[in-house]
Design an enzyme around this catalytic site. Sequence first.
Site, PDB file in Angstrom:
ATOM      1  N   ASP A 376       0.801  -1.170  -0.115  1.00 32.05           N
ATOM      2  CA  ASP A 376      -0.092   0.044   0.099  1.00 32.05           C
ATOM      3  C   ASP A 376       0.699   1.153  -0.188  1.00 32.05           C
ATOM      4  O   ASP A 376       0.427   2.257  -0.485  1.00 32.05           O
ATOM      5  CB  ASP A 376      -0.851  -0.015   1.254  1.00 32.05           C
ATOM      6  N   THR A 502     -12.184   7.815 -12.515  1.00 27.08           N
ATOM      7  CA  THR A 502     -11.085   7.157 -11.641  1.00 27.08           C
ATOM      8  C   THR A 502     -11.366   5.951 -11.056  1.00 27.08           C
ATOM      9  O   THR A 502     -10.544   5.181 -10.573  1.00 27.08           O
ATOM     10  CB  THR A 502     -10.779   8.307 -10.454  1.00 27.08           C
TER      11      THR A 502
END
Length: 512
Positions: A376, A502
């Site tokens: 991440d 997005t």
Amino acid sequence: MRSALSLSLAALGLLGSASAFPHPQPETEAVLSARAGSQGKANAVKEAFQHAWDGYMKYAFPHDELHPVSNGHGDSRNGWGASAVDALSTAIIMGNADAVNTILDHIAKIDYTQTNDQVSLFETTIRYLAGMLSGYDLLNGPASGLVSDQSKVDTLLTQSKNLAEVLKFAFDTPSGVPYNNLNITSKGNDGATTNGLAVTGTLVLEWTRLSDLTGNDEYANLSQKAESYLLNPQPSSAEPFPGLVGSSISIQDGKFTDSVVSWNGGDDSFYEYLIKAYVYDPTRFATYKDRWVLAAESTIKNLASHPKPRPELTFLSSYNNGNYDLSSQHLTCFDGGSFLLGGTVLGRQDFIDFGLDLVHGCEATYNETLTKIGPDSFGWDPSKVPSDQQDFYEKAGFYINSGYYVLRPEVIESFYYAYRVTGAEIYRNWVWNAFVAINATTRTDSGFAGITNVNAPNGGSKDDNQESFLFAEVLKYSYMVHAEDAEWQVQKGDKNTFVFNTEAHPFSVKHT
């Protein structure tokens, strides 16, 4: 534990390789030989979609998301069925009529005026509003034969208007910069004094598309007024490099309150939408394109960074008042795709080349971990290497700040753009490698779960949540890269007839 699908893929020899080498040129023989297996790979992704969809329908529908370890459900997106709405455009592209009809029936029943929770203008726009508008465009366009009842399709636009009417009070501020966190029943907000760059700058595609479909300019005008402060940043100190701006904007007067520059989460999709708005309508959004070009050129000049152990890798650093932060995020790895899209649309080979550099850097974050999935967040500052990661840093060129993987799509997304723009088979292979790793490590009996440590055996432990963007993004990009060419696919040059928001929901570009 490796799933049956992973094992069958291995047996078929479809796992691919994860080696990295310099930017390749398309090779006809390689493309032809790989094409024979592309349908099988596309079908494997369809199977993964069906597995996740079946689990969601059995244990979680009509809630927002499946908890794929406990077989429970969550409502993190206001309880309107986020996974269903987010899955719509992917189900359409896959030709999954059963799922599409189920989702359309559900959307017709949603009451967007009712929720017990705070509403995020940003998240609701990119998932719900975009999911419905995209479904409307696809089912009235290249997928028009998939649904026999046109009234179901028309309901998508009706519900889009209903949702926008619920949300539009967010823009009723002194400046027009909206509040993001809303109480839709009281028409209240969380009392914030600023809004973020991405949260403010990632509304214009969806709200403009709604205006263009309905003929009501109000929605476009609201989003474009908010965006106007980002295109003409004040004070001048908020723009330390041309086109690169700060992270927070005053809701009172539209002025920036800092000059912290990054392409990371919180800032990311502002830059993404500048070039995508231009793809949507080159006439109306020419200024957006100019701002993206400035940002892209400044990014290459000022933010590109190369880790000392592996100087061939390129990552994007962040900048704050003369100081550089050598860290980045999985979220940031959309950046390669943004440069590739801008490069091909504008005919700028320098942007394409830099986009490929970024793609290769993000591929390394996948290729170097034990699970072959990227973390991440990660860093490459030699003064901040954790002592227990020194050897890993020297080999990989980065160290892991957060080893979570929550089913994010950005690396696969940029691989997809790299393949569509260059035609080079290696990028399609990289999508496949990532899909296989995700399937092997995150799959449960009912769906797919986040994992806590991409560099631990089996990904550490599983996080009991299946984000709706698994349907919208990870599985869509993984499928499309192996699927036949179609109107909704990204095209080279200025030939795009769709542009992806997005959340990977494709909208028809504006026809002038």
